[in-house]
Design an enzyme around this catalytic site. Structure first.
Site, PDB file in Angstrom:
ATOM      1  N   LYS A  38       0.840  -1.202   0.000  1.00 48.46           N
ATOM      2  CA  LYS A  38       0.000   0.000   0.000  1.00 48.46           C
ATOM      3  C   LYS A  38       0.874   1.252   0.000  1.00 48.46           C
ATOM      4  O   LYS A  38       1.527   1.568   0.976  1.00 48.46           O
ATOM      5  CB  LYS A  38      -0.899   0.037   1.245  1.00 48.46           C
ATOM      6  CG  LYS A  38      -2.016   1.061   1.073  1.00 48.46           C
ATOM      7  CD  LYS A  38      -2.590   1.549   2.374  1.00 48.46           C
ATOM      8  CE  LYS A  38      -1.816   2.642   3.008  1.00 48.46           C
ATOM      9  NZ  LYS A  38      -1.731   3.898   2.251  1.00 48.46           N
TER      10      LYS A  38
ATOM     11  N   GLY B 229       7.066   4.964   7.997  1.00 46.91           N
ATOM     12  CA  GLY B 229       6.298   6.205   8.080  1.00 46.91           C
ATOM     13  C   GLY B 229       6.592   6.922   9.381  1.00 46.91           C
ATOM     14  O   GLY B 229       7.649   6.730   9.986  1.00 46.91           O
ATOM     15  N   SER B 230       5.629   7.713   9.829  1.00 50.43           N
ATOM     16  CA  SER B 230       5.864   8.555  11.006  1.00 50.43           C
ATOM     17  C   SER B 230       5.686   7.758  12.302  1.00 50.43           C
ATOM     18  O   SER B 230       5.062   6.687  12.310  1.00 50.43           O
ATOM     19  CB  SER B 230       4.889   9.727  10.977  1.00 50.43           C
ATOM     20  OG  SER B 230       3.580   9.228  11.062  1.00 50.43           O
TER      21      SER B 230
ATOM     22  N   GLY C 254       3.113   4.729  13.133  1.00 45.62           N
ATOM     23  CA  GLY C 254       3.758   3.463  13.508  1.00 45.62           C
ATOM     24  C   GLY C 254       3.123   2.872  14.760  1.00 45.62           C
ATOM     25  O   GLY C 254       2.881   1.662  14.839  1.00 45.62           O
TER      26      GLY C 254
ATOM     27  N   GLU D 144       9.761   1.099  10.480  1.00 50.10           N
ATOM     28  CA  GLU D 144      10.867   2.022  10.176  1.00 50.10           C
ATOM     29  C   GLU D 144      10.269   3.415  10.253  1.00 50.10           C
ATOM     30  O   GLU D 144       9.501   3.815   9.382  1.00 50.10           O
ATOM     31  CB  GLU D 144      11.422   1.742   8.787  1.00 50.10           C
ATOM     32  CG  GLU D 144      12.020   0.346   8.674  1.00 50.10           C
ATOM     33  CD  GLU D 144      12.509   0.066   7.269  1.00 50.10           C
ATOM     34  OE1 GLU D 144      13.300   0.861   6.743  1.00 50.10           O
ATOM     35  OE2 GLU D 144      12.065  -0.925   6.686  1.00 50.10           O
TER      36      GLU D 144
ATOM     37  N   CYS E  35      14.066  10.302   5.758  1.00 50.83           N
ATOM     38  CA  CYS E  35      14.001   9.949   7.185  1.00 50.83           C
ATOM     39  C   CYS E  35      15.359  10.146   7.833  1.00 50.83           C
ATOM     40  O   CYS E  35      15.450  10.642   8.950  1.00 50.83           O
ATOM     41  CB  CYS E  35      13.536   8.502   7.341  1.00 50.83           C
ATOM     42  SG  CYS E  35      14.522   7.314   6.449  1.00 50.83           S
TER      43      CYS E  35
ATOM     44  N   GLU F  50      10.856  16.425  14.025  1.00 44.55           N
ATOM     45  CA  GLU F  50      11.341  16.122  12.676  1.00 44.55           C
ATOM     46  C   GLU F  50      10.694  17.116  11.712  1.00 44.55           C
ATOM     47  O   GLU F  50       9.485  17.064  11.503  1.00 44.55           O
ATOM     48  CB  GLU F  50      10.918  14.699  12.346  1.00 44.55           C
ATOM     49  CG  GLU F  50      11.387  14.199  11.045  1.00 44.55           C
ATOM     50  CD  GLU F  50      10.815  12.821  10.717  1.00 44.55           C
ATOM     51  OE1 GLU F  50      11.503  12.079  10.030  1.00 44.55           O
ATOM     52  OE2 GLU F  50       9.684  12.514  11.126  1.00 44.55           O
TER      53      GLU F  50
HETATM   54  P1  NAD Z   1       2.635   8.559   7.552  1.00 44.90           P
HETATM   55  O1  NAD Z   1       2.940   7.816   8.804  1.00 44.90           O
HETATM   56  O2  NAD Z   1       1.638   9.630   7.587  1.00 44.90           O
HETATM   57  O3  NAD Z   1       2.116   7.536   6.418  1.00 44.90           O
HETATM   58  C1  NAD Z   1       2.853   6.398   6.044  1.00 44.90           C
HETATM   59  C2  NAD Z   1       1.916   5.387   5.397  1.00 44.90           C
HETATM   60  O4  NAD Z   1       0.964   4.922   6.370  1.00 44.90           O
HETATM   61  C3  NAD Z   1       1.094   5.939   4.242  1.00 44.90           C
HETATM   62  O5  NAD Z   1       0.950   4.927   3.267  1.00 44.90           O
HETATM   63  C4  NAD Z   1      -0.251   6.224   4.911  1.00 44.90           C
HETATM   64  O6  NAD Z   1      -1.326   6.252   3.989  1.00 44.90           O
HETATM   65  C5  NAD Z   1      -0.364   5.050   5.856  1.00 44.90           C
HETATM   66  N1  NAD Z   1      -1.265   5.230   7.011  1.00 44.90           N
HETATM   67  C6  NAD Z   1      -1.765   6.388   7.498  1.00 44.90           C
HETATM   68  N2  NAD Z   1      -2.516   6.120   8.598  1.00 44.90           N
HETATM   69  C7  NAD Z   1      -2.486   4.786   8.797  1.00 44.90           C
HETATM   70  C8  NAD Z   1      -3.037   3.907   9.778  1.00 44.90           C
HETATM   71  N3  NAD Z   1      -3.772   4.354  10.780  1.00 44.90           N
HETATM   72  N4  NAD Z   1      -2.763   2.591   9.672  1.00 44.90           N
HETATM   73  C9  NAD Z   1      -1.983   2.113   8.674  1.00 44.90           C
HETATM   74  N5  NAD Z   1      -1.415   2.904   7.708  1.00 44.90           N
HETATM   75  C10 NAD Z   1      -1.677   4.227   7.771  1.00 44.90           C
HETATM   76  O7  NAD Z   1       4.043   9.067   7.029  1.00 44.90           O
HETATM   77  P2  NAD Z   1       4.328  10.015   5.768  1.00 44.90           P
HETATM   78  O8  NAD Z   1       3.952  11.407   6.128  1.00 44.90           O
HETATM   79  O9  NAD Z   1       3.749   9.384   4.558  1.00 44.90           O
HETATM   80  O10 NAD Z   1       5.936   9.879   5.673  1.00 44.90           O
HETATM   81  C11 NAD Z   1       6.818  10.652   6.396  1.00 44.90           C
HETATM   82  C12 NAD Z   1       7.341   9.922   7.612  1.00 44.90           C
HETATM   83  O11 NAD Z   1       7.951   8.688   7.243  1.00 44.90           O
HETATM   84  C13 NAD Z   1       8.437  10.690   8.334  1.00 44.90           C
HETATM   85  O12 NAD Z   1       8.236  10.609   9.721  1.00 44.90           O
HETATM   86  C14 NAD Z   1       9.712   9.957   7.940  1.00 44.90           C
HETATM   87  O13 NAD Z   1      10.791  10.118   8.820  1.00 44.90           O
HETATM   88  C15 NAD Z   1       9.220   8.556   7.894  1.00 44.90           C
HETATM   89  N6  NAD Z   1      10.130   7.714   7.113  1.00 44.90           N
HETATM   90  C16 NAD Z   1      10.895   6.776   7.755  1.00 44.90           C
HETATM   91  C17 NAD Z   1      11.794   5.987   7.039  1.00 44.90           C
HETATM   92  C18 NAD Z   1      12.664   4.950   7.711  1.00 44.90           C
HETATM   93  O14 NAD Z   1      13.188   4.110   7.004  1.00 44.90           O
HETATM   94  N7  NAD Z   1      12.842   4.974   9.013  1.00 44.90           N
HETATM   95  C19 NAD Z   1      11.913   6.171   5.659  1.00 44.90           C
HETATM   96  C20 NAD Z   1      11.129   7.141   5.038  1.00 44.90           C
HETATM   97  C21 NAD Z   1      10.231   7.901   5.769  1.00 44.90           C
END
Ligand code: NAD
Length: 451
Positions: free
Chosen positions: A147, A198-199, A203, A220, A254, A351
């Site tokens: 997804k 993601g964030s 997470g 991650e 990230c 961040e």
């Molecule tokens: P986000 O957490 O908002 O979304 C990430 C994904 O989760 C998207 O596909 C989103 O649609 C989905 N999502 C949203 N709500 C959800 C839920 N309740 N249950 C399951 N999935 C859900 O993050 P973002 O704004 O898309 O990305 C930025 C963040 O990602 C930053 O915090 C960045 O540091 C982090 N990031 C981490 C890494 C790593 O490897 N550690 C790499 C890239 C980005």
């Protein structure tokens, strides 16, 4: 989906409902039976997948730039890394191992796939982060439901079409849609591993959603990496590399440098060198030749970057470069170098995930290390100095998953990648990423001398 550089519509993606998701997971479960059975066939299919991604490279890269915003050369590099990851994991297989505790038994540890894996990824590196999840999961013999973020579904859908030509049906399915699609996928009882990037707040929600099914989780999450500069650096020599460690992909990385700690005696020169470079960089649409920094990917992220920067300026910080949006229809923000930032300002403690970099002075290395370790994050960090042994001693004191010396955010496909504290759970990358998608299966039988 809109182009973040122009506001033009790029395309549309389906919004998958709950019944359709059940069907996708059921097909992934069905496909798993055949896919897990033959590791040589899997490896050959993954090599074909890498070739197919490369063959589709130009179209994928253009689409990625149009929906994500990054310069075309960076999109091309992302596609190349997607193919490279498939190729790397095609060549990895788990090792069967005999274990021995001195008794006359023969215990053999073999490895088994987990089942359908849910891969949920963000919008900053849609293809490369997806491949970091599906390549090891598929190599291990699992099937994958992928997804992408609702901000960047199009290149991933196209990637899914490309891979559908070389992988058996149901082995990799791309699903798109608004929330609660991700939450439903994470909670789905047919999913045996949820691997999420993601964030931090999302997470935590994913971990909670996967709790009832007891699926494995790999998270991650965000980072707030510090770069600690030592007093023997050559400021002008490192400025360009340090700048790109913070501003690549418009700072939406990230493991970008998100805070710089400079010795008080060198602080003004560091600010000046970074600010001069920031002012020289071409910001524009990712498809325009010569662009080095594109727009932020989406409106909420632009608003967030603007808000943390304005708060810092209101608290007494000064913008040595940038500090404002750029004119035009897109989500452009001037590369910003901040000085005189109060250490407790949100642009330091949180961040920012955008093209804004606070540079803070320190008086002793102990103070710098304490500040670098002083947030809830623990993804990466770096130490910059001419005496490499001394730099490594300081690096050893940083509380994070990966530390670099004199550069930042370089990764090898073969190394583990794991954040600590709020930055993650589980390990991705290299053989660790493969084993993260497997479970041990032990065969215990009498050995020689068994009575
Ligand atoms: P986000 O957490 O908002 O979304 C990430 C994904 O989760 C998207 O596909 C989103 O649609 C989905 N999502 C949203 N709500 C959800 C839920 N309740 N249950 C399951 N999935 C859900 O993050 P973002 O704004 O898309 O990305 C930025 C963040 O990602 C930053 O915090 C960045 O540091 C982090 N990031 C981490 C890494 C790593 O490897 N550690 C790499 C890239 C980005």
């Amino acid at each position: 989906m809109v182009d973040p550089a122009t506001g033009d519509v790029v395309g549309e993606a389906p919004d998958l409902g709950p019944d359709a998701l059940d069907g996708v997971v059921a097909r992934a479960t069905e496909a798993w039976r055949g896919w897990r059975a033959d590791s040589a066939a899997r490896s050959a299919a993954l090599l074909r997948a890498a070739d197919a991604v490369e063959a589709a490279g130009d179209g994928l890269a253009r689409l990625l730039t149009r929906e994500q915003g990054k310069p075309l050369a960076e999109s091309a590099a992302e596609v190349a890394r997607t193919a490279a990851r498939l190729r790397y994991f095609a060549g990895l297989a788990p090792r069967t191992r005999r274990v021995d505790d001195g008794r006359p038994v023969r215990s053999e540890v073999r490895w088994r796939a987990l089942g359908p894996v849910a891969a949920i990824v963000p919008w900053n590196f849609p293809l490369q982060l997806a491949a970091a999840k599906f390549a090891p999961a598929l190599a291990a013999g699992n099937t994958v439901v992928l997804k992408p973020s609702p901000y960047t579904p199009l290149a991933t859908l196209e990637l899914g079409r490309v891979l559908a030509d070389v992988l058996p049906e149901g082995v990799l399915t791309v699903v798109t849609g608004r929330e609660p699609l991700g939450a439903r996928l994470a909670a789905h009882p047919g999913i045996r591993h949820v691997t999420f990037t993601g964030s931090v707040p999302t997470g935590r929600a994913v971990a909670a959603a996967a709790g009832p099914s007891l699926a494995r989780i790999t998270l991650e999450l965000g980072g707030n990496d510090a770069a600690v500069l030592l007093d023997d650096i050559d400021v002008e020599r490192i400025a360009e590399r340090l700048f790109w460690a913070a501003f690549r992909n418009c700072g939406q990385v990230c493991m970008a440098v998100k805070r710089v700690y400079a010795p008080a005696g060198l602080h003004a020169r560091v600010v000046d060198a970074l600010a001069q470079y920031a002012k020289s960089v071409v910001v524009g649409p990712g498809l325009a030749p010569g662009t080095l920094i594109g727009p932020l990917n989406n409106g909420p992220q632009l608003a967030r970057v603007e808000s943390v920067t304005e708060r810092a300026l209101a608290e007494g910080a000064r913008a040595a470069a940038g500090g404002h949006r750029l004119d035009g229809p897109g989500h452009f923000y001037a590369p910003t170098v901040l000085t005189d930032v109060p250490p407790g300002s949100a642009v330091v403690t949180e961040e920012q995930f955008g093209p804004v970099l606070p540079v803070l002075p320190y008086r002793s290395v102990d103070e710098a290390v304490e500040a670098a370790n002083g947030t809830g994050f623990g993804l990466g960090g770096s130490v910059w100095g001419t005496d490499l042994d001394r730099a490594e001693e300081v690096a050893d004191r940083l509380e994070c998953g990966t530390v670099w010396i004199n550069h930042h955010a370089e990764l090898s496909l073969a190394q583990p990648f794991a954040g600590i504290k709020d930055s993650g759970v589980g390990v991705a990358g290299g053989p660790w990423g493969l084993y993260g998608n497997l479970r041990p299966f032990v065969v215990h039988r009498p050995g020689e001398g068994w009575a």
